[in-house]
Design an enzyme around this catalytic site. Structure first.
Site, PDB file in Angstrom:
ATOM      1  CG  HIS A  87      50.512  97.447 116.364  1.00 49.93           C
ATOM      2  ND1 HIS A  87      50.182  98.621 117.134  1.00 49.93           N
ATOM      3  CD2 HIS A  87      50.962  97.961 115.010  1.00 49.93           C
ATOM      4  CE1 HIS A  87      50.126  99.672 116.249  1.00 49.93           C
ATOM      5  NE2 HIS A  87      50.301  99.128 114.848  1.00 49.93           N
ATOM      6  CG  HIS A  89      52.528  97.335 110.862  1.00 52.91           C
ATOM      7  ND1 HIS A  89      51.304  96.969 110.866  1.00 52.91           N
ATOM      8  CD2 HIS A  89      52.730  98.655 111.491  1.00 52.91           C
ATOM      9  CE1 HIS A  89      50.528  97.734 111.588  1.00 52.91           C
ATOM     10  NE2 HIS A  89      51.253  98.760 111.576  1.00 52.91           N
ATOM     11  CD  GLU A  94      51.350 102.728 111.686  1.00 55.20           C
ATOM     12  OE1 GLU A  94      50.368 103.387 111.914  1.00 55.20           O
ATOM     13  OE2 GLU A  94      51.492 101.659 111.949  1.00 55.20           O
ATOM     14  CG  HIS A 132      54.390 101.121 115.804  1.00 57.18           C
ATOM     15  ND1 HIS A 132      54.651 100.016 115.067  1.00 57.18           N
ATOM     16  CD2 HIS A 132      53.391 101.757 115.349  1.00 57.18           C
ATOM     17  CE1 HIS A 132      53.793  99.811 114.185  1.00 57.18           C
ATOM     18  NE2 HIS A 132      52.777 100.882 114.296  1.00 57.18           N
TER      19      HIS A 132
END
Length: 153
Positions: A87, A89, A94, A132
């Site tokens: 996925h 973001h 992150e 990632h």
């Protein structure tokens, strides 16, 4: 030196009395607060969410940090499965820090695929708009993630 210690002791006593007088609760909490305030929570005390064989805990949430960051603790046995589906973001950066065991971090951005095995003390960064995922490799692996800004998309 003694006068400085006496002054510090008096200041602490005064601060403690003020806290009691204004009904400020203890800094130690059993649950992560839903608002910004000073707090401390014991390791593994934050509410856990089980996904497959992994346990995710959130000792800092978006609301508890005024959406500055979210702190995630992940504890899991080794597995042949991915920790999460690949996925990305759109607005969150992150970070992964390995505390114990090993896990493999996989990223892909602009067609460039990278994978690394992180051992205790290793850190991985995943900027926004980077696909990632990760895979836990060793039994009793523990990692900490920081997502900034706080919350999830």
């Amino acid at each position: 030196m003694l006068s400085q210690l006496c002054f510090a002791g008096a200041a602490f006593t005064s601060l403690a009395s003020a806290a009691q007088a204004s009904n400020i609760s203890s800094m130690w909490v059993d649950e992560v607060p839903s608002l910004v305030r000073p707090y401390a929570i014991q390791h593994y005390s934050a509410q856990g969410y089980v996904v497959g064989q992994q346990i995710y805990r959130f000792p800092v949430t978006g609301p508890s940090s005024d959406y500055a960051f979210t702190l995630i603790s992940t504890n899991a046995p080794g597995s042949s499965d991915l920790g999460v589906f690949p996925h990305q973001h759109r607005t969150h950066y992150e970070n992964f820090f390995n505390l114990r065991g090993r896990f493999q971090l996989w990223t892909e951005k602009d067609g460039d695929e990278e994978t690394r095995i992180l051992i205790p003390g290793d850190y991985g960064a995943v900027p926004e708009n980077t696909t990632h995922t990760f895979q836990i490799l060793d039994p009793d692996t523990e990692m900490v993630g920081v997502i900034s800004p706080g919350g999830f998309e």
